[in-house]
Design an enzyme around this catalytic site. Structure first.
Site, PDB file in Angstrom:
ATOM      1  N   LYS A 112      26.487  18.503  -8.385  1.00  0.00           N
ATOM      2  CA  LYS A 112      26.092  19.508  -9.386  1.00  0.00           C
ATOM      3  C   LYS A 112      26.845  20.812  -9.185  1.00  0.00           C
ATOM      4  O   LYS A 112      27.235  21.466 -10.149  1.00  0.00           O
ATOM      5  CB  LYS A 112      24.582  19.737  -9.339  1.00  0.00           C
ATOM      6  CG  LYS A 112      23.792  18.573  -9.900  1.00  0.00           C
ATOM      7  CD  LYS A 112      22.318  18.881 -10.035  1.00  0.00           C
ATOM      8  CE  LYS A 112      21.596  17.665 -10.595  1.00  0.00           C
ATOM      9  NZ  LYS A 112      20.158  17.854 -10.714  1.00  0.00           N
ATOM     10  N   LYS A 195      24.736   7.002 -13.858  1.00  0.00           N
ATOM     11  CA  LYS A 195      23.286   6.952 -14.115  1.00  0.00           C
ATOM     12  C   LYS A 195      22.926   7.719 -15.392  1.00  0.00           C
ATOM     13  O   LYS A 195      23.591   8.707 -15.738  1.00  0.00           O
ATOM     14  CB  LYS A 195      22.494   7.495 -12.919  1.00  0.00           C
ATOM     15  CG  LYS A 195      22.468   9.002 -12.771  1.00  0.00           C
ATOM     16  CD  LYS A 195      21.290   9.459 -11.879  1.00  0.00           C
ATOM     17  CE  LYS A 195      21.213  10.984 -11.900  1.00  0.00           C
ATOM     18  NZ  LYS A 195      20.001  11.559 -11.410  1.00  0.00           N
ATOM     19  N   LYS A 198      19.932  13.614 -17.685  1.00  0.00           N
ATOM     20  CA  LYS A 198      19.836  14.626 -18.745  1.00  0.00           C
ATOM     21  C   LYS A 198      21.010  15.580 -18.706  1.00  0.00           C
ATOM     22  O   LYS A 198      21.302  16.243 -19.686  1.00  0.00           O
ATOM     23  CB  LYS A 198      18.519  15.385 -18.637  1.00  0.00           C
ATOM     24  CG  LYS A 198      18.429  16.160 -17.369  1.00  0.00           C
ATOM     25  CD  LYS A 198      17.216  17.047 -17.332  1.00  0.00           C
ATOM     26  CE  LYS A 198      17.106  17.687 -15.980  1.00  0.00           C
ATOM     27  NZ  LYS A 198      16.749  16.774 -14.903  1.00  0.00           N
TER      28      LYS A 198
HETATM   29  N1  AQP Z   1      19.001   7.012 -14.396  1.00  0.00           N
HETATM   30  C1  AQP Z   1      17.946   6.922 -13.610  1.00  0.00           C
HETATM   31  N2  AQP Z   1      17.512   5.712 -13.190  1.00  0.00           N
HETATM   32  C2  AQP Z   1      16.419   5.615 -12.390  1.00  0.00           C
HETATM   33  N3  AQP Z   1      15.690   6.672 -12.002  1.00  0.00           N
HETATM   34  C3  AQP Z   1      16.069   7.897 -12.404  1.00  0.00           C
HETATM   35  N4  AQP Z   1      15.565   9.134 -12.202  1.00  0.00           N
HETATM   36  C4  AQP Z   1      16.322  10.046 -12.843  1.00  0.00           C
HETATM   37  N5  AQP Z   1      17.334   9.425 -13.478  1.00  0.00           N
HETATM   38  C5  AQP Z   1      17.214   8.095 -13.220  1.00  0.00           C
HETATM   39  C6  AQP Z   1      14.352   9.411 -11.429  1.00  0.00           C
HETATM   40  O1  AQP Z   1      13.507  10.214 -12.214  1.00  0.00           O
HETATM   41  C7  AQP Z   1      12.657  10.986 -11.357  1.00  0.00           C
HETATM   42  C8  AQP Z   1      12.563  12.390 -11.865  1.00  0.00           C
HETATM   43  O2  AQP Z   1      13.624  13.110 -11.374  1.00  0.00           O
HETATM   44  P1  AQP Z   1      13.886  14.620 -11.653  1.00  0.00           P
HETATM   45  O3  AQP Z   1      12.737  15.350 -12.118  1.00  0.00           O
HETATM   46  O4  AQP Z   1      14.636  15.167 -10.472  1.00  0.00           O
HETATM   47  O5  AQP Z   1      14.819  14.420 -12.818  1.00  0.00           O
HETATM   48  P2  AQP Z   1      16.297  14.404 -12.615  1.00  0.00           P
HETATM   49  O6  AQP Z   1      16.734  13.598 -11.422  1.00  0.00           O
HETATM   50  O7  AQP Z   1      16.674  15.825 -12.633  1.00  0.00           O
HETATM   51  O8  AQP Z   1      16.694  13.644 -13.885  1.00  0.00           O
HETATM   52  P3  AQP Z   1      18.151  13.503 -14.210  1.00  0.00           P
HETATM   53  O9  AQP Z   1      18.298  13.158 -15.621  1.00  0.00           O
HETATM   54  O10 AQP Z   1      18.761  12.613 -13.191  1.00  0.00           O
HETATM   55  O11 AQP Z   1      18.629  14.978 -14.030  1.00  0.00           O
HETATM   56  P4  AQP Z   1      19.958  15.512 -13.481  1.00  0.00           P
HETATM   57  O12 AQP Z   1      20.970  15.155 -14.482  1.00  0.00           O
HETATM   58  O13 AQP Z   1      19.712  16.987 -13.401  1.00  0.00           O
HETATM   59  O14 AQP Z   1      20.194  14.863 -12.134  1.00  0.00           O
HETATM   60  C9  AQP Z   1      13.263  10.868  -9.962  1.00  0.00           C
HETATM   61  O15 AQP Z   1      12.451  10.015  -9.185  1.00  0.00           O
HETATM   62  C10 AQP Z   1      14.603  10.244 -10.193  1.00  0.00           C
HETATM   63  O16 AQP Z   1      14.983   9.437  -9.117  1.00  0.00           O
END
Ligand code: AQP
Length: 333
Positions: A112, A195, A198
């Site tokens: 990131k 993966k 968002k």
């Molecule tokens: N693609 C994915 N497949 C399986 N699990 C996933 N998680 C996120 N993306 C995938 C799981 O969702 C939970 C919430 O995580 P978070 O609140 O940290 O959300 P995040 O990881 O910020 O979601 P994103 O979309 O992955 O955000 P960015 O792009 O910012 O990294 C966690 O348990 C995560 O493992």
């Protein structure tokens, strides 16, 4: 009963399919058999600059969505992280235990911060896995249901817990990651080797749970597939079809083998239509229930207040034990 803790960031207008299949679906199951604590981690969301009104709305949408997806506030402890100040307090203690080097090795931070550049990366993004360790250990959790992308952070949590216990005496339960193989990682529909996330450059490959059915149907029908015609699971050579098979299987309950048989001889178009139907049927009631919960904000806040009180009761006890183990002098009551 063993204890479970997990959190999710209110950093989007909707959770995506990866969040649900990788994490929230396990949360719903585990509340039946475990003492489950789940939180909307709004403090983590501060690592990304957000308009206050937007953060507020997203936090409530996140909580409503969790209930709509199946969390039952009578069966689990559902709360908002910032309602329990002990998270920050234990977070500081763990920051004083974590090495700069080990925090620097977190791949999510590296990815990131590389994307946005050093000048636009806040210190909170660097220390966020340590606050996450505090989120978990504050509740003496045994299990942490998360997606595969969070595995390294859970390892850090374990290391910090073990270090604390060996230096200051047994204080924390050492948690384990609970990652289901079948949906540990849902991939982007446009780039099926990355993966679903968002923060992807484009939203075209991300299925947002609260989006209208026609938007998601369009995204699934335009999913990148592979050369060839066969609908078979082969992650290496057919990542697009394999990802769609995983999604269908996870939501419909049909095994991948059954789906391969069912779609033998059929084209990608037919298969994508079937995936689209499974996805939209599954999430239509969730969308509706979320809207109903948001329509009565006072009732939603009341449910969350009950959860925060239950969470604080546990968190305050762990923090007091931690401070005492460290030799911090308690105030005279
Ligand atoms: N693609 C994915 N497949 C399986 N699990 C996933 N998680 C996120 N993306 C995938 C799981 O969702 C939970 C919430 O995580 P978070 O609140 O940290 O959300 P995040 O990881 O910020 O979601 P994103 O979309 O992955 O955000 P960015 O792009 O910012 O990294 C966690 O348990 C995560 O493992």
């Amino acid at each position: 009963m063993k204890r479970v803790l997990s959190g999710i960031q209110p950093t989007a207008e909707s959770f995506h399919l990866g969040n649900y299949l990788g994490a929230v679906r396990q949360w719903v199951e585990l509340q039946k058999t475990h003492d489950a604590f789940y939180c909307v981690v709004d403090l983590h969301a501060l690592t990304v600059e957000t308009e206050p009104a937007v953060l507020r709305r997203r936090t409530l949408v996140a909580a409503a969505q969790l209930i709509a997806l199946g969390l039952d506030p009578d069966k689990c402890t559902l709360f908002i992280q910032s309602h329990v100040p002990e998270h920050n307090q234990l977070g500081w203690v763990l920051e004083c235990l974590a090495g700069f080097g080990e925090a620097s090795r977190m791949t999510q931070f590296k990815d990131k911060s590389q994307k946005s550049g050093a000048d636009r990366t806040v210190v909170g993004l660097f220390t966020y896995p340590i606050l996450q360790a505090a989120d978990i250990m504050l509740y003496q959790a045994n299990l942490v249901p998360v997606g595969e992308d969070q595995r390294q952070h859970i390892e850090l949590t374990r290391d910090l817990g073990q270090r604390f216990n060996s230096r200051y005496g047994q204080t924390f339960v050492i948690p384990e990651a609970y990652i289901l193989k079948s949906a540990a990682k849902i991939n982007d529909l446009q780039d099926p080797t990355a993966k679903m996330s968002k923060s992807a450059a484009s939203n075209a490959g991300v299925i947002d749970i609260l989006d209208a059915a026609d938007i998601n149907v369009k995204k699934i029908k335009s999913a990148v597939t592979d050369t060839g015609k066969e609908i078979v699971f082969d992650e290496k050579n057919k990542p697009g079809i394999s990802n769609l098979l995983s999604i269908h299987s996870a939501l419909s309950g049909n095994s991948i083998k059954d789906l391969e048989n069912q779609f033998a001889g059929k084209g990608y178009g037919d298969f994508k239509s079937a995936v689209a139907e499974v996805v939209t049927d599954f999430f239509a009631p969730v969308r509706q229930k979320t809207q109903e919960l948001l329509a009565d904000e006072a009732a939603l806040l009341q449910l969350l207040a009950v959860g925060s009180q239950k969470a604080r009761d546990v968190a305050a006890k762990t923090l007091a034990q931690t401070y005492s183990a460290l030799g911090l002098v308690p105030p005279k009551l």
